[in-house]
Enzyme design. Sequence first.
Site, mmCIF file in Angstrom:
data_model
loop_
_atom_site.group_PDB
_atom_site.id
_atom_site.type_symbol
_atom_site.label_atom_id
_atom_site.label_comp_id
_atom_site.label_asym_id
_atom_site.label_seq_id
_atom_site.Cartn_x
_atom_site.Cartn_y
_atom_site.Cartn_z
ATOM 1 N N ILE A 78 1.013 -1.077 0.014
ATOM 2 C CA ILE A 78 -0.028 0.179 -0.077
ATOM 3 C C ILE A 78 0.753 1.204 0.024
ATOM 4 O O ILE A 78 1.761 1.275 0.800
ATOM 5 C CB ILE A 78 -1.038 0.021 1.117
ATOM 6 C CG1 ILE A 78 -1.839 -1.118 1.064
ATOM 7 C CG2 ILE A 78 -1.757 1.263 1.091
ATOM 8 C CD1 ILE A 78 -2.894 -1.251 2.625
ATOM 9 N N SER A 105 3.081 -4.359 2.984
ATOM 10 C CA SER A 105 3.905 -3.528 3.432
ATOM 11 C C SER A 105 3.005 -1.992 3.088
ATOM 12 O O SER A 105 2.163 -2.188 2.223
ATOM 13 C CB SER A 105 4.999 -3.188 2.444
ATOM 14 O OG SER A 105 5.866 -4.466 2.620
ATOM 15 N N CYS A 106 3.460 -0.836 3.794
ATOM 16 C CA CYS A 106 2.473 0.323 3.767
ATOM 17 C C CYS A 106 3.587 1.627 3.954
ATOM 18 O O CYS A 106 4.094 1.545 5.131
ATOM 19 C CB CYS A 106 1.255 0.131 4.731
ATOM 20 S SG CYS A 106 0.197 1.893 4.711
ATOM 21 N N ILE A 107 3.581 2.202 2.954
ATOM 22 C CA ILE A 107 4.717 3.253 2.870
ATOM 23 C C ILE A 107 3.794 4.668 2.481
ATOM 24 O O ILE A 107 2.983 4.537 1.518
ATOM 25 C CB ILE A 107 5.739 3.014 2.038
ATOM 26 C CG1 ILE A 107 5.489 2.946 0.430
ATOM 27 C CG2 ILE A 107 6.751 1.973 2.654
ATOM 28 C CD1 ILE A 107 6.658 2.911 -0.267
#
Length: 126
Positions: A78, A105-107
Amino acid sequence: MKKEIIATTKAPGAIGPYSQAVKVGNMVFTSGQLPINPETGEHYTDCIKKATRQCLENAIAILEEAGSSLENIVKTTIFIKDLNNFNDVNEVYSEFFKENAPARSCIEAARLPKDTIIEIEAIAIV
């Protein structure tokens, strides 16, 4: 192994020189999905919850075209414009992944295509 290009009208078309997804063996890799409604062309940028839902629905439509499904997602990534929206994204995301959630993963990204507020990609098995 052979590479198969996946395309469906049930998700927005690519906005550049890439495919909606690529299937290799029993794996499907979607490109990042923007919060664009494929039926109306509306780009949701006013509500992170609505945008998150549309990104996931677009990814699922592509996976289904490839013979996979939401339940077969093993990893998502994301990209969000504002990490302050993390809790709202999680709220919607958890509606889709009630049990056995995939790795994720979220960045926070400074800028996303079409100046969108979120983009989600997925990897799934078939």
